[in-house]
Design a protein around this motif. Sequence first.
Motif, PDB file in Angstrom:
ATOM      1  N   ASP A 237      11.843   7.827   6.883  1.00  0.00           N
ATOM      2  CA  ASP A 237      10.742   7.984   7.836  1.00  0.00           C
ATOM      3  C   ASP A 237      10.038   6.643   7.990  1.00  0.00           C
ATOM      4  OD1 ASP A 237      11.306  10.656   8.101  1.00  0.00           O
ATOM      5  OD2 ASP A 237       9.815  11.302   6.622  1.00  0.00           O
ATOM      6  N   ARG A 238       9.546   6.360   9.196  1.00  0.00           N
ATOM      7  CA  ARG A 238       8.878   5.091   9.472  1.00  0.00           C
ATOM      8  C   ARG A 238       7.467   5.320   9.977  1.00  0.00           C
ATOM      9  NH1 ARG A 238      13.109   0.650  11.944  1.00  0.00           N
ATOM     10  NH2 ARG A 238      14.723   0.885  10.332  1.00  0.00           N
ATOM     11  N   LEU A 239       6.602   4.348   9.662  1.00  0.00           N
ATOM     12  CA  LEU A 239       5.204   4.454  10.061  1.00  0.00           C
ATOM     13  C   LEU A 239       4.643   3.056  10.261  1.00  0.00           C
ATOM     14  CD1 LEU A 239       2.692   6.315  10.459  1.00  0.00           C
ATOM     15  CD2 LEU A 239       2.204   5.932   8.023  1.00  0.00           C
ATOM     16  N   LYS A 240       4.058   2.809  11.451  1.00  0.00           N
ATOM     17  CA  LYS A 240       3.416   1.525  11.724  1.00  0.00           C
ATOM     18  C   LYS A 240       1.943   1.621  11.323  1.00  0.00           C
ATOM     19  CE  LYS A 240       6.459   0.150  15.540  1.00  0.00           C
ATOM     20  NZ  LYS A 240       6.518  -0.236  16.973  1.00  0.00           N
ATOM     21  N   VAL A 241       1.482   0.627  10.557  1.00  0.00           N
ATOM     22  CA  VAL A 241       0.111   0.672  10.058  1.00  0.00           C
ATOM     23  C   VAL A 241      -0.519  -0.717  10.150  1.00  0.00           C
ATOM     24  CG1 VAL A 241       0.651   2.533   8.430  1.00  0.00           C
ATOM     25  CG2 VAL A 241       0.772   0.149   7.669  1.00  0.00           C
ATOM     26  N   SER A 242      -1.839  -0.741  10.093  1.00  0.00           N
ATOM     27  CA  SER A 242      -2.589  -1.986   9.977  1.00  0.00           C
ATOM     28  C   SER A 242      -2.790  -2.253   8.491  1.00  0.00           C
ATOM     29  CB  SER A 242      -3.945  -1.869  10.685  1.00  0.00           C
ATOM     30  OG  SER A 242      -4.769  -2.969  10.332  1.00  0.00           O
ATOM     31  N   ALA A 243      -2.070  -3.220   7.968  1.00  0.00           N
ATOM     32  CA  ALA A 243      -2.152  -3.511   6.537  1.00  0.00           C
ATOM     33  C   ALA A 243      -3.556  -3.928   6.134  1.00  0.00           C
ATOM     34  CB  ALA A 243      -1.149  -4.603   6.170  1.00  0.00           C
ATOM     35  N   ARG A 244      -4.215  -4.666   7.008  1.00  0.00           N
ATOM     36  CA  ARG A 244      -5.556  -5.151   6.693  1.00  0.00           C
ATOM     37  C   ARG A 244      -6.530  -3.998   6.492  1.00  0.00           C
ATOM     38  NH1 ARG A 244      -7.556  -8.694  11.297  1.00  0.00           N
ATOM     39  NH2 ARG A 244      -7.803  -6.645  12.260  1.00  0.00           N
ATOM     40  N   HIS A 245      -6.404  -2.955   7.322  1.00  0.00           N
ATOM     41  CA  HIS A 245      -7.317  -1.826   7.216  1.00  0.00           C
ATOM     42  C   HIS A 245      -6.903  -0.834   6.131  1.00  0.00           C
ATOM     43  CE1 HIS A 245      -8.290  -3.226  11.371  1.00  0.00           C
ATOM     44  NE2 HIS A 245      -9.525  -2.943  10.960  1.00  0.00           N
ATOM     45  N   MET A 246      -5.630  -0.801   5.802  1.00  0.00           N
ATOM     46  CA  MET A 246      -5.150   0.174   4.820  1.00  0.00           C
ATOM     47  C   MET A 246      -5.200  -0.340   3.382  1.00  0.00           C
ATOM     48  SD  MET A 246      -1.871   2.305   6.195  1.00  0.00           S
ATOM     49  CE  MET A 246      -1.849   3.098   4.587  1.00  0.00           C
ATOM     50  N   ARG A 247      -5.284  -1.661   3.215  1.00  0.00           N
ATOM     51  CA  ARG A 247      -5.098  -2.252   1.894  1.00  0.00           C
ATOM     52  C   ARG A 247      -6.057  -1.669   0.858  1.00  0.00           C
ATOM     53  NH1 ARG A 247      -5.542  -7.232   3.275  1.00  0.00           N
ATOM     54  NH2 ARG A 247      -3.336  -7.367   3.867  1.00  0.00           N
ATOM     55  N   HIS A 248      -7.326  -1.597   1.174  1.00  0.00           N
ATOM     56  CA  HIS A 248      -8.316  -1.124   0.201  1.00  0.00           C
ATOM     57  C   HIS A 248      -8.058   0.339  -0.168  1.00  0.00           C
ATOM     58  CE1 HIS A 248     -12.096  -0.861  -1.953  1.00  0.00           C
ATOM     59  NE2 HIS A 248     -12.412   0.222  -1.249  1.00  0.00           N
ATOM     60  N   GLY A 249      -7.843   1.179   0.850  1.00  0.00           N
ATOM     61  CA  GLY A 249      -7.592   2.592   0.583  1.00  0.00           C
ATOM     62  C   GLY A 249      -6.312   2.804  -0.212  1.00  0.00           C
ATOM     63  N   TYR A 250      -5.298   1.999   0.106  1.00  0.00           N
ATOM     64  CA  TYR A 250      -4.027   2.098  -0.632  1.00  0.00           C
ATOM     65  C   TYR A 250      -4.233   1.801  -2.112  1.00  0.00           C
ATOM     66  CZ  TYR A 250       0.490   0.621  -2.482  1.00  0.00           C
ATOM     67  OH  TYR A 250       1.604   0.460  -3.280  1.00  0.00           O
ATOM     68  N   ARG A 251      -4.964   0.734  -2.398  1.00  0.00           N
ATOM     69  CA  ARG A 251      -5.182   0.351  -3.794  1.00  0.00           C
ATOM     70  C   ARG A 251      -5.970   1.421  -4.540  1.00  0.00           C
ATOM     71  NH1 ARG A 251      -6.831  -6.030  -2.941  1.00  0.00           N
ATOM     72  NH2 ARG A 251      -4.706  -6.847  -2.671  1.00  0.00           N
ATOM     73  N   GLU A 252      -6.933   2.019  -3.869  1.00  0.00           N
ATOM     74  CA  GLU A 252      -7.707   3.090  -4.498  1.00  0.00           C
ATOM     75  C   GLU A 252      -6.819   4.289  -4.824  1.00  0.00           C
ATOM     76  OE1 GLU A 252     -11.010   4.032  -1.973  1.00  0.00           O
ATOM     77  OE2 GLU A 252     -12.347   2.642  -3.033  1.00  0.00           O
ATOM     78  N   LEU A 253      -5.955   4.655  -3.871  1.00  0.00           N
ATOM     79  CA  LEU A 253      -5.056   5.792  -4.097  1.00  0.00           C
ATOM     80  C   LEU A 253      -4.059   5.496  -5.212  1.00  0.00           C
ATOM     81  CD1 LEU A 253      -4.311   6.931  -0.432  1.00  0.00           C
ATOM     82  CD2 LEU A 253      -5.579   8.204  -2.173  1.00  0.00           C
ATOM     83  N   LEU A 254      -3.527   4.267  -5.241  1.00  0.00           N
ATOM     84  CA  LEU A 254      -2.577   3.893  -6.290  1.00  0.00           C
ATOM     85  C   LEU A 254      -3.234   3.974  -7.664  1.00  0.00           C
ATOM     86  CD1 LEU A 254       0.109   2.719  -7.325  1.00  0.00           C
ATOM     87  CD2 LEU A 254      -0.800   0.437  -6.844  1.00  0.00           C
ATOM     88  N   GLU A 255      -4.436   3.440  -7.776  1.00  0.00           N
ATOM     89  CA  GLU A 255      -5.117   3.452  -9.076  1.00  0.00           C
ATOM     90  C   GLU A 255      -5.498   4.871  -9.483  1.00  0.00           C
ATOM     91  OE1 GLU A 255      -5.885   1.544 -12.471  1.00  0.00           O
ATOM     92  OE2 GLU A 255      -4.904   0.781 -10.656  1.00  0.00           O
ATOM     93  N   ALA A 256      -5.882   5.710  -8.519  1.00  0.00           N
ATOM     94  CA  ALA A 256      -6.207   7.102  -8.828  1.00  0.00           C
ATOM     95  C   ALA A 256      -4.966   7.839  -9.335  1.00  0.00           C
ATOM     96  CB  ALA A 256      -6.773   7.793  -7.593  1.00  0.00           C
TER      97      ALA A 256
END
Length: 297
Positions: A237-256
Amino acid sequence: MELNRTLSPEYVSRLKGLALKARTIVKGSLTGRHLSPFHGFSSEFAQYKRYDAGDDLRRIDWRVFGKRDQLVIRQHRDETNASIYLVVDSSASMGYVDGAMSKLDYAAALTASVALLGFQQRDALSLLHGSGKAPDFLPPKTGAGHLRLVFESLEGMRAEGQTDLQSLLDRAALRMKSHSLTYLFTDLWQEPAGIIAGMKNVRAQRQEMTIVQILTPTEERFFDHANVELEDMETRDRLKVSARHMRHGYRELLEAHRNLLRRECFASGVRFASVSTDQPFYQALQTVLSATTPGVR
């Protein structure tokens, strides 16, 4: 990958300095069962074992050899060597490459390092790898010949299939002897419920367990680009995202996600270590071996 190239003579030489520390960890986790580095000589006879290259020649039963033309080793009731179960997640997500090698290649090198330590301690080595369904399995044995089989199996691993750590661990648990050591090498890219269920099944077999999470630097910090197209390596599956806007949320989810699993490990008495593929192998191995307190990196 070719482990002989990856595990340089200099690196292998350095591992010898870790053998005593690894032995201390085993002794601490198997108090009363892992009392010496050698099989007993004078206690009650238990069984015969096929001779493997590297076994002590003094323990060959020459009478059996004279009668059956077979080389066997006598084992006794007070043998204390542990069995070490090496479980490697070789699902498609482990094939992600960020730098010099994939997560699976990195896992293979770390697994081989632990196998070398076990071999030095005369422990029986077992290897199981796969994505969950019908994994490849080598039963626990000692000897140089078996170590070569473990290395050959590690070199032959391919990253394929969807991650199913519960199935992988459940299948491993069915083959385990109690009071042994289990190491799981994985990226932990799965919903926690399945991981926790599989982990508890292994612990139910009275195993001392260490979970080693392996991620790439990009997975730890996310992408530096403005916009990226992500592709799931298992579903495509593919998904286009804005890395700049997703970076903080991604890191929070990974650490959680990591903290949840770390807490579950602590509650279940499982050791947890997290390493990155940009770490030198020796440093990563020290991280794995220093995870002596459940839940602490």
